[in-house]
Every structure is written in C-alpha cells, then in structure tokens.
Design a protein around this motif. Structure first.
Motif, short mmCIF file in Angstrom:
data_model
loop_
_atom_site.label_atom_id
_atom_site.label_comp_id
_atom_site.label_asym_id
_atom_site.label_seq_id
_atom_site.Cartn_x
_atom_site.Cartn_y
_atom_site.Cartn_z
N GLU A 18 15.87 26.65 1.80
CA GLU A 18 17.20 26.17 1.46
C GLU A 18 17.07 25.08 0.40
O GLU A 18 16.36 24.10 0.58
CB GLU A 18 17.89 25.62 2.71
N LEU A 19 17.78 25.30 -0.72
CA LEU A 19 17.71 24.36 -1.83
C LEU A 19 18.76 23.27 -1.67
O LEU A 19 19.73 23.43 -0.93
CB LEU A 19 17.94 25.09 -3.16
N LYS A 20 18.57 22.18 -2.39
CA LYS A 20 19.51 21.07 -2.29
C LYS A 20 20.88 21.44 -2.85
O LYS A 20 21.85 20.74 -2.62
CB LYS A 20 18.94 19.84 -3.01
N ASN A 21 20.96 22.54 -3.61
CA ASN A 21 22.28 22.97 -4.08
C ASN A 21 22.89 24.00 -3.13
O ASN A 21 23.79 24.74 -3.52
CB ASN A 21 22.19 23.52 -5.51
N ASP A 22 22.37 24.05 -1.90
CA ASP A 22 22.90 24.88 -0.81
C ASP A 22 22.51 26.35 -0.90
O ASP A 22 22.79 27.13 0.01
CB ASP A 22 24.43 24.80 -0.71
N ARG A 63 10.86 24.84 -7.31
CA ARG A 63 10.28 23.51 -7.47
C ARG A 63 10.38 22.74 -6.16
O ARG A 63 11.44 22.69 -5.53
CB ARG A 63 11.06 22.81 -8.58
N GLY A 64 9.27 22.13 -5.76
CA GLY A 64 9.24 21.44 -4.47
C GLY A 64 10.32 20.40 -4.31
O GLY A 64 10.88 20.22 -3.23
N SER A 65 10.66 19.73 -5.41
CA SER A 65 11.60 18.62 -5.30
C SER A 65 13.03 19.07 -5.04
O SER A 65 13.88 18.25 -4.69
CB SER A 65 11.57 17.79 -6.59
N VAL A 66 13.33 20.35 -5.20
CA VAL A 66 14.70 20.79 -4.94
C VAL A 66 14.84 21.48 -3.59
O VAL A 66 15.91 21.95 -3.23
CB VAL A 66 15.24 21.75 -6.04
N VAL A 67 13.75 21.51 -2.83
CA VAL A 67 13.80 22.15 -1.51
C VAL A 67 14.36 21.16 -0.49
O VAL A 67 13.92 20.02 -0.40
CB VAL A 67 12.40 22.60 -1.06
N ARG A 68 15.36 21.61 0.26
CA ARG A 68 15.89 20.76 1.33
C ARG A 68 15.22 21.12 2.66
O ARG A 68 14.69 20.28 3.35
CB ARG A 68 17.41 20.92 1.43
N TYR A 69 15.27 22.38 3.03
CA TYR A 69 14.64 22.83 4.27
C TYR A 69 13.83 24.10 4.02
O TYR A 69 14.16 24.89 3.13
CB TYR A 69 15.68 23.18 5.33
N VAL A 70 12.81 24.28 4.83
CA VAL A 70 12.16 25.58 4.92
C VAL A 70 12.30 26.03 6.37
O VAL A 70 11.84 25.35 7.29
CB VAL A 70 10.67 25.50 4.54
N GLN A 71 12.98 27.15 6.56
CA GLN A 71 13.12 27.69 7.91
C GLN A 71 11.92 28.56 8.21
O GLN A 71 11.60 29.47 7.45
CB GLN A 71 14.41 28.51 8.02
N LEU A 72 11.27 28.27 9.33
CA LEU A 72 10.01 28.92 9.65
C LEU A 72 10.22 30.07 10.61
O LEU A 72 11.15 30.06 11.41
CB LEU A 72 9.07 27.90 10.30
N GLU B 101 26.22 17.97 -10.49
CA GLU B 101 26.20 19.26 -9.86
C GLU B 101 27.59 19.72 -9.41
O GLU B 101 28.32 18.97 -8.78
CB GLU B 101 25.26 19.23 -8.65
N PHE B 102 27.88 20.93 -9.71
CA PHE B 102 29.12 21.57 -9.27
C PHE B 102 30.38 20.88 -9.78
O PHE B 102 31.45 21.07 -9.25
CB PHE B 102 29.17 21.67 -7.75
N ASP B 103 30.24 20.08 -10.80
CA ASP B 103 31.41 19.42 -11.36
C ASP B 103 31.93 20.26 -12.52
O ASP B 103 31.74 19.95 -13.68
CB ASP B 103 31.02 18.01 -11.83
N TYR B 104 32.58 21.32 -12.17
CA TYR B 104 33.07 22.21 -13.22
C TYR B 104 34.38 21.71 -13.83
O TYR B 104 34.76 22.11 -14.90
CB TYR B 104 33.27 23.63 -12.69
#
Lengths: 93, 212
Positions: A18-22, A63-72, B101-104
């Motif tokens: 799951e990325l930080k942008n959902d 990219r590691g920095s944009v990862v929020r969660y990894v579901q295992l 982000e997402f600020d369209y």
C-alpha cells in the motif's frame, strides 16, 4: 536491517503493497533492497474501480519511501522467527 | 528535500545533449532514442530522446527540443506496461510524487498542451515513456531500477530514534542508566541480578493447596 532481512524471507510470496497515495498493488515479491525498495511481479491493482488507469503491469518497482504498509501472507508471519530476529537486532548482530 | 516532481528542461549543450549538474557528479547511465512521452492523460507526444542520468530522467523532443526532467527522488514507482487495456502501446509507466498531492483544483479538466507552464508540470503524477521499439523495455526497466538505487532518500533523524540501544553491552549494562542520564553508573545491583533467581519465579498456584 531487520525489515530488510525479514522481507528477504518473503521473496516469492504474494504481498500487497500500500502506497502513501492510497494505491494498493498486489503481486509476487521479486526482490527487496536495503532501502526497502520493492520489486513486484505479476502485479495487479487491488481497487481497480478506483484506479482504472492503473491496470495490470507485469513488473513494478516501488520506491521504499512511498510505501505505507506491506500486507503479508499469513504463512509468512512466523512469530518465533520474528522474536529471534528482533533479539539479534537488539544485540547489534 | 521535498520532491520536486516534473520540471521543464531546456538546458542543452551545443551538441544537443542535456547539460548535467556539474556539482554532485551527475553522469549519463543510458540514452534511448525514439521514445515518446505521455504526461497524465494528455496525448502522446512526438518522439524524443530519453537520457537516464545517475540523478534523473531527462526527455528532450527531437523536433523542437522542449524537454522534461524528473529526479529519481520524485519517482515513486516505475513499471513495464504491456497490457493494451492499460495503455495502447507497451511502455514504461511511472508515478511521480508531487508536493500537492491530489490537488487538482478547478483545472482538473484542462488539457495539457505541448508547452505546459511549470505549475501544471509540477502536478503531473503519471508519466509514460513509449519507446518505438518495445524490445528495449526490459533493459530500460532495469536501468531505472539500478539508477533508483543510486538515489536513496536523505536520512531523516526521527525524534527519539537516537534513544535506541544497539548492542548487547548497552542493553544489559547501561540501558536504564543511559536513559536516566546516569551513563557511567551501574544501576544498583543490576548486573548482579540473575534472572533464574527464585524471586522471579511465578507465584505458587494457590488452588493446588485446596482440597478438591
């Protein structure tokens, strides 16, 4: 390095990143590196209705920095192994 | 450092190659000719040349030499896309981390033109690189992975992170003392404690003493 070592054990298993942008991407863990960059194979977007433009891609580098969660996968979580790993980490080894 | 996102690029040497950052040791890792580009949902743009450097991706149009650049630090992900339902042409799909982000806003429907202003560019979240020869995709993907590794995020000191103990000695002998600022003093008797002392045993189960 604990997470790095742990994720290395999961190579070949199915995970959901799951990325930080959902955005959530499911795929087979191909590799992970020290920065927790993640390569997935045979990926698919979990919520295709929400992200119609992000249809299946074969390989994917995240990219590691944009990862929020990894579901295992449930069978990838061995509590005993994790206990040992955290102890070793605490000892600096 | 905040992600800069996509920026316009026009800084070319006299021979047409992109001018690299002189400080910081930027170098060319790969050059791919005949690569088209598509930003977000805007139409596919005429072919250009993709320069992969140790720091960023630079694409320059063959026709009018306008160009775009994006740092690896801003590239959240990249992938090979071959599914015609995802995009009609095989391509490298990338997502770009933007500040807003997402600020369209109200301009969500604006068509991006060939020469976007910088405000529009910094909002671009998706970029597709479309080589005319799809057989280069695998290698291009690999080059992007390799170069991403050259650009780890700057390490941020997280508050409290410095309080962790990293070796056995610290943990066993000094942890409590350290966190109380009593660095050189053994906590009274701590190192003489034996964890198998009887005092650490569980209390006797009292039920057993009662007759059934």
């Amino acid at each position: 390095m604990l997470f790095f070592s742990y994720f290395k054990e999961l190579v070949g298993k199915e995970v959901t990143v799951e990325l930080k942008n959902d955005l959530a991407i499911r795929g087979t863990l191909h590799s992970v590196d020290q920065y927790l960059n993640i390569k997935l194979e045979n990926t698919r977007v979990v919520d295709q209705v929400k992200y119609p433009h992000m249809l299946s891609v074969k390989n994917c580098f995240i990219r590691g920095s944009v990862v929020r969660y990894v579901q295992l996968p449930p069978d990838g979580v061995d509590v005993e192994v994790l206990h040992d790993a955290t102890r070793r980490e605490a000892r600096g080894g | 450092m905040a992600a800069r996102g996509l920026v316009a690029f026009a800084d070319r040497e006299s021979d047409g190659r992109p001018r690299l950052e002189s400080s910081g040791g930027e170098s060319i890792c790969a050059v791919q000719c005949n690569v088209g580009i598509a930003l977000d949902d805007a139409p596919f743009q005429q072919p250009g040349t993709l320069h992969v450097t140790s720091k960023r991706l630079i694409w320059i149009s063959d026709a009018d030499h306008h160009g775009y650049a994006v740092d690896f630090l801003s590239l959240s992900m990249h992938a090979i896309s071959r599914d015609p339902e995802a995009y009609p042409l095989p391509c490298i799909y990338t997502q770009i981390e933007t500040d807003e982000e997402f600020d369209y806003g109200d301009e969500a429907g604006d068509e991006l033109s060939d020469h976007q202003d910088s405000a529009n560019l910094s909002r671009v979240q998706e970029m597709r690189l479309v080589p005319s020869d799809p057989s280069v995709l695998d290698n291009l993907f690999k080059v992007l992975c390799d170069c991403a590794l050259l650009n780890p995020d700057p390490v941020e000191e997280i508050e409290g992170e410095g309080d962790w103990f990293f070796n056995e000695e610290e943990v066993l002998a000094g942890a409590i003392g350290h966190s109380n600022g009593a660095k050189d003093h053994d906590v009274t008797g701590f190192s003489e404690l034996h964890l198998d002392d009887e005092q650490f045993d569980d209390a006797e189960e009292s039920e057993e003493e009662h007759p059934a």
